[in-house]
Design an enzyme around this catalytic site. Sequence first.
Site, PDB file in Angstrom:
ATOM      1  N   SER A   6       2.337 -10.571  -5.980  1.00  0.00           N
ATOM      2  CA  SER A   6       2.312  -9.131  -5.716  1.00  0.00           C
ATOM      3  C   SER A   6       1.604  -8.827  -4.407  1.00  0.00           C
ATOM      4  O   SER A   6       1.807  -7.755  -3.822  1.00  0.00           O
ATOM      5  CB  SER A   6       1.646  -8.372  -6.867  1.00  0.00           C
ATOM      6  N   THR A  26       5.750   5.318  -2.926  1.00  0.00           N
ATOM      7  CA  THR A  26       6.755   4.653  -3.767  1.00  0.00           C
ATOM      8  C   THR A  26       6.553   3.144  -3.848  1.00  0.00           C
ATOM      9  O   THR A  26       7.217   2.464  -4.622  1.00  0.00           O
ATOM     10  CB  THR A  26       8.180   4.935  -3.247  1.00  0.00           C
ATOM     11  N   ARG A  62      14.167   7.679   3.631  1.00  0.00           N
ATOM     12  CA  ARG A  62      15.135   7.153   2.653  1.00  0.00           C
ATOM     13  C   ARG A  62      14.628   7.260   1.215  1.00  0.00           C
ATOM     14  O   ARG A  62      15.414   7.220   0.274  1.00  0.00           O
ATOM     15  CB  ARG A  62      15.504   5.711   2.990  1.00  0.00           C
ATOM     16  N   HIS A  94      -5.496 -12.074  -8.145  1.00  0.00           N
ATOM     17  CA  HIS A  94      -5.911 -13.154  -7.251  1.00  0.00           C
ATOM     18  C   HIS A  94      -7.128 -13.874  -7.841  1.00  0.00           C
ATOM     19  O   HIS A  94      -8.042 -13.235  -8.363  1.00  0.00           O
ATOM     20  CB  HIS A  94      -6.321 -12.609  -5.878  1.00  0.00           C
ATOM     21  N   CYS A 136      -7.018  -8.076   0.535  1.00  0.00           N
ATOM     22  CA  CYS A 136      -7.257  -8.168  -0.911  1.00  0.00           C
ATOM     23  C   CYS A 136      -8.140  -9.356  -1.276  1.00  0.00           C
ATOM     24  O   CYS A 136      -9.053  -9.235  -2.106  1.00  0.00           O
ATOM     25  CB  CYS A 136      -5.929  -8.248  -1.660  1.00  0.00           C
TER      26      CYS A 136
END
Length: 340
Positions: free
Chosen positions: A160, A11, A39, A243, A130
């Site tokens: 992000s 998710t 959850r 990036h 990343c």
Amino acid sequence: MGYKVVVAGATGNVGREMLNILAERQFPADEVVALASRRSMGTEVSYGDKTLKTKDIEGFDFTGYDMALFAIGSDATKQYAPIAASQGCVVIDNSSLYRYDPEIPLIVPEVNPEAIEDYRNKMIIANPNCSTAQMVVALKPIHDRARIKRVVVSTYQSVSGAGKDGIDELWDQTKGMYVPGQEVSPKKFQKQIAFNVIPQIDVFLDSGDTKEEWKMAAETKKILDTSIKVTATCVRVPVFVGHSESINVETEDFLDEDEARDLLREAPGLLVVDKREPGGYVTPVESVGDFATFISRLRQDVTVENGLNFWCVSDNLRKGAALNAVQIAELLGNRVLKKG
């Protein structure tokens, strides 16, 4: 017969992107299971033209699954990765937890595919940071040809990279600048990120470097060559996705910029867009949704004997995270498991 694949953290931004890329690249999966925390159990996520309902990772039985792509952070990975591995499922982990473990391979498939064989040590493979991932793809062809001695890199990293909270904070702060009474104070970031840049990513170390800067050096050495010296300055910028890096490379042998451009054009995972005219380069906005790492502004550095400068841009949710993980899964399948 195809693979049985698990995506843990389905998710989140990276987990959703993993599912998208598995579908886009037509990964030979017979079954894909989406896992999340309790959850989020039952949340629907997209996998190509299918919709998957997430299952609870707690108590999930990984037996019979070939590989699990983890995007759940270090704490949860520490709990669940050993369970998956002990049940015969190879874990491809996007967190920083295992990157520096000498027994666990840290892989960028275009750079060190041969390291895949070491997955057997602990049934775990680490995905790099990343900012490192896109840089080493660009460094590899240069290093093979001219032996890199030193790298100086300044990064311009999108929000992000800090997850959904980072994206939300930039969005809300930007709106708040124009709407009186809706101003938003920094929470995720150390200072205001809207219309600003922040020269800190992760915590400070005793050396004065941040953890992110240390990661770039340590991971480059592990993936590419322990002899390469790397110094980094990592900066958060008000960009949602993508990036960018300004990279200066010093090599042992002379490498002409034209030959370097040709080498980079021919290298896997790279696209060179380098016209010496206004707009003849790639910015992070153009990289979003693309698999490639883009190279622009390539030129000789005349201040050292053998030097090059270039600009490097990539979608950090793709090559910097989800795409690299899926490429590792493809490599694992093609070289070792050989089912699909």
